[in-house]
Motif scaffolding. Structure first.
Motif, PDB file in Angstrom:
ATOM      1  N   ASP A  66       0.796  -1.181   0.220  1.00 19.14           N
ATOM      2  CA  ASP A  66      -0.059  -0.094  -0.154  1.00 19.14           C
ATOM      3  C   ASP A  66       0.712   1.220   0.016  1.00 19.14           C
ATOM      4  OD1 ASP A  66      -2.599   1.368   0.440  1.00 19.14           O
ATOM      5  OD2 ASP A  66      -1.243   1.915   2.212  1.00 19.14           O
ATOM      6  N   LYS A  67       0.571   2.268  -0.862  1.00 16.94           N
ATOM      7  CA  LYS A  67       1.341   3.444  -0.966  1.00 16.94           C
ATOM      8  C   LYS A  67       1.485   4.205   0.298  1.00 16.94           C
ATOM      9  CE  LYS A  67       2.279   7.296  -3.850  1.00 16.94           C
ATOM     10  NZ  LYS A  67       2.209   8.307  -4.921  1.00 16.94           N
ATOM     11  N   ALA A  68       0.468   4.309   1.002  1.00 19.90           N
ATOM     12  CA  ALA A  68       0.397   5.138   2.500  1.00 19.90           C
ATOM     13  C   ALA A  68       1.262   4.426   3.455  1.00 19.90           C
ATOM     14  CB  ALA A  68      -1.095   5.116   2.751  1.00 19.90           C
ATOM     15  N   GLU A  69       1.294   3.098   3.233  1.00 24.22           N
ATOM     16  CA  GLU A  69       2.293   2.221   4.115  1.00 24.22           C
ATOM     17  C   GLU A  69       3.722   2.406   3.895  1.00 24.22           C
ATOM     18  OE1 GLU A  69       1.724   0.676   6.844  1.00 24.22           O
ATOM     19  OE2 GLU A  69      -0.190   0.045   6.979  1.00 24.22           O
ATOM     20  N   TRP A  70       3.922   2.467   2.437  1.00 24.05           N
ATOM     21  CA  TRP A  70       5.270   2.768   2.146  1.00 24.05           C
ATOM     22  C   TRP A  70       5.879   4.308   2.515  1.00 24.05           C
ATOM     23  CZ3 TRP A  70       9.371  -0.026   1.153  1.00 24.05           C
ATOM     24  CH2 TRP A  70      10.316   0.824   0.253  1.00 24.05           C
ATOM     25  N   LEU A  71       4.851   5.301   2.370  1.00 26.76           N
ATOM     26  CA  LEU A  71       5.442   6.705   2.609  1.00 26.76           C
ATOM     27  C   LEU A  71       5.631   6.658   4.194  1.00 26.76           C
ATOM     28  CD1 LEU A  71       2.806   8.729   0.411  1.00 26.76           C
ATOM     29  CD2 LEU A  71       5.195   8.491   0.136  1.00 26.76           C
ATOM     30  N   ALA A  72       4.534   6.037   4.909  1.00 27.68           N
ATOM     31  CA  ALA A  72       4.617   6.252   6.512  1.00 27.68           C
ATOM     32  C   ALA A  72       6.137   5.569   6.768  1.00 27.68           C
ATOM     33  CB  ALA A  72       3.626   5.281   6.998  1.00 27.68           C
ATOM     34  N   SER A  73       6.331   4.249   6.572  1.00 24.31           N
ATOM     35  CA  SER A  73       7.703   3.391   6.621  1.00 24.31           C
ATOM     36  C   SER A  73       8.932   4.243   6.536  1.00 24.31           C
ATOM     37  CB  SER A  73       7.569   2.239   6.267  1.00 24.31           C
ATOM     38  OG  SER A  73       7.816   2.199   4.794  1.00 24.31           O
ATOM     39  N   ASN A  74       8.776   5.031   5.340  1.00 23.97           N
ATOM     40  CA  ASN A  74      10.148   5.745   4.915  1.00 23.97           C
ATOM     41  C   ASN A  74      10.104   7.059   5.544  1.00 23.97           C
ATOM     42  OD1 ASN A  74      11.752   4.549   2.234  1.00 23.97           O
ATOM     43  ND2 ASN A  74       9.595   3.762   2.030  1.00 23.97           N
ATOM     44  N   THR A  75       8.968   7.718   5.908  1.00 28.93           N
ATOM     45  CA  THR A  75       9.088   8.867   6.617  1.00 28.93           C
ATOM     46  C   THR A  75       9.586   8.519   7.875  1.00 28.93           C
ATOM     47  OG1 THR A  75       7.089   9.631   5.675  1.00 28.93           O
ATOM     48  CG2 THR A  75       7.782  10.858   7.653  1.00 28.93           C
ATOM     49  N   VAL A  76       9.496   7.487   8.794  1.00 30.19           N
ATOM     50  CA  VAL A  76       9.784   7.024   9.839  1.00 30.19           C
ATOM     51  C   VAL A  76      11.619   7.081   9.755  1.00 30.19           C
ATOM     52  CG1 VAL A  76       9.953   5.254  11.930  1.00 30.19           C
ATOM     53  CG2 VAL A  76       7.758   6.167  10.655  1.00 30.19           C
ATOM     54  N   ALA A  77      12.011   6.049   8.565  1.00 28.81           N
ATOM     55  CA  ALA A  77      13.149   5.816   8.537  1.00 28.81           C
ATOM     56  C   ALA A  77      14.054   7.301   8.281  1.00 28.81           C
ATOM     57  CB  ALA A  77      13.342   4.739   7.323  1.00 28.81           C
ATOM     58  N   PHE A  78      13.547   7.887   7.520  1.00 29.93           N
ATOM     59  CA  PHE A  78      14.262   9.317   7.148  1.00 29.93           C
ATOM     60  C   PHE A  78      14.577  10.383   8.297  1.00 29.93           C
ATOM     61  CE2 PHE A  78      13.395   8.688   2.423  1.00 29.93           C
ATOM     62  CZ  PHE A  78      14.571   8.828   1.956  1.00 29.93           C
ATOM     63  N   PHE A  79      13.271  10.333   8.941  1.00 29.73           N
ATOM     64  CA  PHE A  79      13.498  10.627  10.221  1.00 29.73           C
ATOM     65  C   PHE A  79      14.720  10.662  11.210  1.00 29.73           C
ATOM     66  CE2 PHE A  79      12.273  11.305  14.963  1.00 29.73           C
ATOM     67  CZ  PHE A  79      12.109  12.709  14.822  1.00 29.73           C
ATOM     68  N   LYS A  80      14.835   9.149  11.412  1.00 27.22           N
ATOM     69  CA  LYS A  80      15.906   8.701  12.172  1.00 27.22           C
ATOM     70  C   LYS A  80      16.937   8.828  11.451  1.00 27.22           C
ATOM     71  CE  LYS A  80      13.030   4.813  14.031  1.00 27.22           C
ATOM     72  NZ  LYS A  80      13.014   3.172  14.145  1.00 27.22           N
ATOM     73  N   HIS A  81      17.418   8.886  10.426  1.00 26.78           N
ATOM     74  CA  HIS A  81      18.669   8.990   9.625  1.00 26.78           C
ATOM     75  C   HIS A  81      18.797  10.526   9.688  1.00 26.78           C
ATOM     76  CE1 HIS A  81      19.424   5.107   8.414  1.00 26.78           C
ATOM     77  NE2 HIS A  81      18.379   4.892   7.809  1.00 26.78           N
ATOM     78  N   ILE A  82      17.836  11.589   9.466  1.00 25.28           N
ATOM     79  CA  ILE A  82      18.272  12.939   9.332  1.00 25.28           C
ATOM     80  C   ILE A  82      18.464  13.315  10.860  1.00 25.28           C
ATOM     81  CG2 ILE A  82      17.336  15.195   9.008  1.00 25.28           C
ATOM     82  CD1 ILE A  82      16.164  13.562   6.299  1.00 25.28           C
ATOM     83  N   ASN A  83      17.772  12.818  11.724  1.00 26.55           N
ATOM     84  CA  ASN A  83      17.799  13.512  13.286  1.00 26.55           C
ATOM     85  C   ASN A  83      19.437  13.137  13.663  1.00 26.55           C
ATOM     86  OD1 ASN A  83      16.619  14.903  15.275  1.00 26.55           O
ATOM     87  ND2 ASN A  83      16.021  13.015  16.176  1.00 26.55           N
ATOM     88  N   LEU A  84      19.704  11.885  13.330  1.00 27.79           N
ATOM     89  CA  LEU A  84      20.790  11.310  13.610  1.00 27.79           C
ATOM     90  C   LEU A  84      22.148  12.149  13.059  1.00 27.79           C
ATOM     91  CD1 LEU A  84      22.612   9.311  15.393  1.00 27.79           C
ATOM     92  CD2 LEU A  84      22.587   7.579  13.378  1.00 27.79           C
ATOM     93  N   PHE A  85      21.781  12.446  11.882  1.00 29.31           N
ATOM     94  CA  PHE A  85      23.238  12.915  11.179  1.00 29.31           C
ATOM     95  C   PHE A  85      22.926  14.479  11.631  1.00 29.31           C
ATOM     96  CE2 PHE A  85      25.239  15.327   7.872  1.00 29.31           C
ATOM     97  CZ  PHE A  85      26.198  14.048   7.261  1.00 29.31           C
ATOM     98  N   SER A  86      22.012  15.223  12.024  1.00 34.86           N
ATOM     99  CA  SER A  86      21.921  16.520  12.195  1.00 34.86           C
ATOM    100  C   SER A  86      22.593  16.683  13.694  1.00 34.86           C
ATOM    101  CB  SER A  86      20.643  17.175  12.116  1.00 34.86           C
ATOM    102  OG  SER A  86      19.637  16.512  12.776  1.00 34.86           O
ATOM    103  N   SER A  87      22.304  15.650  14.371  1.00 35.90           N
ATOM    104  CA  SER A  87      22.815  15.619  15.686  1.00 35.90           C
ATOM    105  C   SER A  87      24.219  15.480  15.955  1.00 35.90           C
ATOM    106  CB  SER A  87      22.071  14.358  16.416  1.00 35.90           C
ATOM    107  OG  SER A  87      20.627  14.466  17.011  1.00 35.90           O
ATOM    108  N   ALA A  88      24.742  14.774  14.785  1.00 35.14           N
ATOM    109  CA  ALA A  88      26.370  14.615  14.809  1.00 35.14           C
ATOM    110  C   ALA A  88      26.922  16.212  14.701  1.00 35.14           C
ATOM    111  CB  ALA A  88      26.665  13.642  13.804  1.00 35.14           C
TER     112      ALA A  88
END
Length: 229
Positions: A66-88
């Protein structure tokens, strides 16, 4: 920058509680680092990425999902990666070093509260507001449901678009104001890979408008020449 935390050195105006009823930007001729050149476009840097990364396989909607599921899971993943990178890089992004949240082409990002009032806050506060807002959305079961059979809300795609605009602006600020520190830490291949992944995902799923990505269009073009975007 980034991360869901407060900055004690912030001004009184920065400490106001805001809600992103609108997200806007202005071109005010401000550049935190007074950089004329764009080192992130130099060939020796733009060609570096994390090896063996198939961007198209990472971003394409898998069959039967489902596209909404795909968008949701990727949004969570990008949040984790970008938050970690910016925290560095958080020690380099302070109210004194970055009094405005800016990106390439002297673009300044301005937060707007529920009453339509624009607040010109420091970069760490702007991105703290952004990441806190995104985290609140991601933990709201009415917006990002996690239970089987739950339905995504009307307007879900619009919310995802707002979230990815904030993701893009976070990376734009890093490229514009903190690329030298990124180089010094040896994080530029990670940054390029993360940005290329974000850009391609947004294009494949129509999450950002051309005017949203214009400040880093030169980088998008340069990465495209290497087959990333």
């Amino acid at each position: 920058m980034g991360g869901c935390h407060s900055y004690p050195s912030a001004t009184k105006a920065d400490s106001q509680t805001l809600q992103p009823s609108d997200i806007s930007c202005e071109k005010l001729g401000i550049n935190n680092n007074n950089l004329e050149e764009r080192p992130y476009l130099q060939q020796q840097f733009v060609c570096q990425q994390i090896p063996h990364t198939d961007m198209f396989a990472l971003t394409a909607l898998p069959p039967g999902i489902d596209k909404a599921e795909w968008l949701a899971s990727n949004t969570v993943a990008f949040f984790k990666h970008i938050n970690l990178f910016s925290s560095a890089l958080s020690e380099f992004c302070t109210p004194s070093t970055c009094p405005t949240a800016c990106g390439p082409d002297n673009t300044v990002y301005v937060w707007t509260d529920d009453h339509g009032r624009k607040l010109k806050c420091s970069a760490p506060l702007y991105f703290d507001y952004a990441m806190s807002y995104i985290q609140e959305l991601l933990t709201d079961e009415d917006v990002f449901p996690t239970k089987a059979g739950a339905v995504f809300p009307t307007g879900f795609v619009f919310l995802v678009q707002k979230v990815f605009l904030l993701f893009f602006r976070t990376l734009a600020h890093i490229y514009w104001s903190h690329y030298r520190q990124t180089l010094a830490l040896g994080l530029h291949p990670h940054l390029n890979t993360l940005f290329a992944h974000l850009t391609l995902f947004c294009r494949q799923h129509s999450l950002l408008e051309p005017e949203d990505t214009e400040p880093l269009q030169d980088l998008i073009t340069a990465l495209g020449q290497h087959g990333w975007t």
